[in-house]
Design a protein around this motif. Structure first.
Motif, PDB file in Angstrom:
ATOM      1  N   LEU A   4      53.777  19.732  57.060  1.00  0.00           N
ATOM      2  CA  LEU A   4      55.054  20.306  57.446  1.00  0.00           C
ATOM      3  C   LEU A   4      55.524  21.268  56.365  1.00  0.00           C
ATOM      4  O   LEU A   4      55.551  20.906  55.185  1.00  0.00           O
ATOM      5  CB  LEU A   4      56.089  19.203  57.642  1.00  0.00           C
ATOM      6  CG  LEU A   4      55.729  18.112  58.640  1.00  0.00           C
ATOM      7  CD1 LEU A   4      56.789  17.022  58.658  1.00  0.00           C
ATOM      8  CD2 LEU A   4      55.544  18.691  60.033  1.00  0.00           C
ATOM      9  N   GLU A   6      58.760  23.811  55.523  1.00  0.00           N
ATOM     10  CA  GLU A   6      60.090  24.302  55.870  1.00  0.00           C
ATOM     11  C   GLU A   6      60.335  25.686  55.284  1.00  0.00           C
ATOM     12  O   GLU A   6      59.761  26.057  54.249  1.00  0.00           O
ATOM     13  CB  GLU A   6      61.180  23.365  55.324  1.00  0.00           C
ATOM     14  CG  GLU A   6      61.072  21.914  55.764  1.00  0.00           C
ATOM     15  CD  GLU A   6      60.403  21.048  54.730  1.00  0.00           C
ATOM     16  OE1 GLU A   6      60.662  19.828  54.726  1.00  0.00           O
ATOM     17  OE2 GLU A   6      59.617  21.576  53.913  1.00  0.00           O
ATOM     18  N   CYS A  22      60.590  24.748  60.624  1.00  0.00           N
ATOM     19  CA  CYS A  22      59.570  23.826  60.105  1.00  0.00           C
ATOM     20  C   CYS A  22      58.337  23.965  60.978  1.00  0.00           C
ATOM     21  O   CYS A  22      58.393  23.691  62.180  1.00  0.00           O
ATOM     22  CB  CYS A  22      60.079  22.401  60.119  1.00  0.00           C
ATOM     23  SG  CYS A  22      58.827  21.161  59.705  1.00  0.00           S
ATOM     24  N   ASP A  24      54.601  22.763  61.837  1.00  0.00           N
ATOM     25  CA  ASP A  24      53.742  21.582  61.760  1.00  0.00           C
ATOM     26  C   ASP A  24      52.303  22.007  62.049  1.00  0.00           C
ATOM     27  O   ASP A  24      52.005  22.429  63.151  1.00  0.00           O
ATOM     28  CB  ASP A  24      54.217  20.551  62.786  1.00  0.00           C
ATOM     29  CG  ASP A  24      53.332  19.320  62.865  1.00  0.00           C
ATOM     30  OD1 ASP A  24      53.642  18.440  63.680  1.00  0.00           O
ATOM     31  OD2 ASP A  24      52.334  19.234  62.126  1.00  0.00           O
ATOM     32  N   TRP A  36      65.304  16.427  61.126  1.00  0.00           N
ATOM     33  CA  TRP A  36      65.785  17.116  59.935  1.00  0.00           C
ATOM     34  C   TRP A  36      66.663  16.141  59.161  1.00  0.00           C
ATOM     35  O   TRP A  36      67.598  15.558  59.714  1.00  0.00           O
ATOM     36  CB  TRP A  36      66.602  18.353  60.297  1.00  0.00           C
ATOM     37  CG  TRP A  36      65.794  19.533  60.723  1.00  0.00           C
ATOM     38  CD1 TRP A  36      65.569  19.969  61.993  1.00  0.00           C
ATOM     39  CD2 TRP A  36      65.101  20.453  59.869  1.00  0.00           C
ATOM     40  NE1 TRP A  36      64.785  21.089  61.989  1.00  0.00           N
ATOM     41  CE2 TRP A  36      64.487  21.416  60.687  1.00  0.00           C
ATOM     42  CE3 TRP A  36      64.947  20.565  58.487  1.00  0.00           C
ATOM     43  CZ2 TRP A  36      63.719  22.464  60.183  1.00  0.00           C
ATOM     44  CZ3 TRP A  36      64.195  21.606  57.977  1.00  0.00           C
ATOM     45  CH2 TRP A  36      63.590  22.540  58.819  1.00  0.00           C
ATOM     46  N   CYS A  95      62.130  18.403  56.654  1.00  0.00           N
ATOM     47  CA  CYS A  95      61.586  18.213  57.994  1.00  0.00           C
ATOM     48  C   CYS A  95      60.715  16.961  57.979  1.00  0.00           C
ATOM     49  O   CYS A  95      59.992  16.712  57.002  1.00  0.00           O
ATOM     50  CB  CYS A  95      60.766  19.447  58.365  1.00  0.00           C
ATOM     51  SG  CYS A  95      59.923  19.374  59.934  1.00  0.00           S
ATOM     52  N   GLY A 113      57.982  17.281  54.918  1.00  0.00           N
ATOM     53  CA  GLY A 113      57.799  18.521  54.203  1.00  0.00           C
ATOM     54  C   GLY A 113      58.357  18.416  52.799  1.00  0.00           C
ATOM     55  O   GLY A 113      58.897  17.369  52.415  1.00  0.00           O
TER      56      GLY A 113
END
Length: 122
Positions: A4, A6, A22, A24, A36, A95, A113
């Motif tokens: 992840l 951000e 974000c 993925d 979040w 995230c 993240g």
């Protein structure tokens, strides 16, 4: 392997807006619930918003009516649109992802993240 990343944080004046993203990579994004979270200095990490693979959402009371979470499964991306920002929204925003339905418990998210800083000046 879920990864992840951000982006979108920054410095904004009170009343302003930011949109966090974000991405993925490395997983089947469309079946993951996404969340979040944010963490201010000296405080616990708290849920801001979460969204299921089907688009059901949940928000913290402090951001209802100001923040909107959304996702684009084709782009493996989840967004957080933040409007009417307040100084108390200042935090690192993270995230998070998990399989299945979203959860409000930070311990239920195995993937995170590195975070993006949001600073709101008064």
């Amino acid at each position: 392997q879920v990864q992840l990343v951000e982006s979108g944080g920054g410095l904004v004046q009170a009343g302003g807006s930011l949109r966090l993203s974000c991405v993925d990579s490395g997983s089947i994004f469309s079946i993951n619930a996404m969340g979040w979270y944010r963490q201010a200095p000296g405080k616990q990490r708290e849920l801001v918003a979460a969204i299921t693979s089907g688009g059901s959402t949940n928000y913290a009371d402090s951001v209802k009516g100001r923040f909107t979470i959304s996702r684009d499964n084709a782009k493996n991306t989840v967004y957080l649109q933040m409007n009417s920002l307040k100084p108390e929204d200042t935090a690192v925003y993270y995230c998070a992802a998990r399989g299945g339905y979203y959860s409000t418990d930070v311990r239920d998210y195995p993937y995170w993240g590195r975070g993006t800083q949001v600073t709101v000046s008064s």
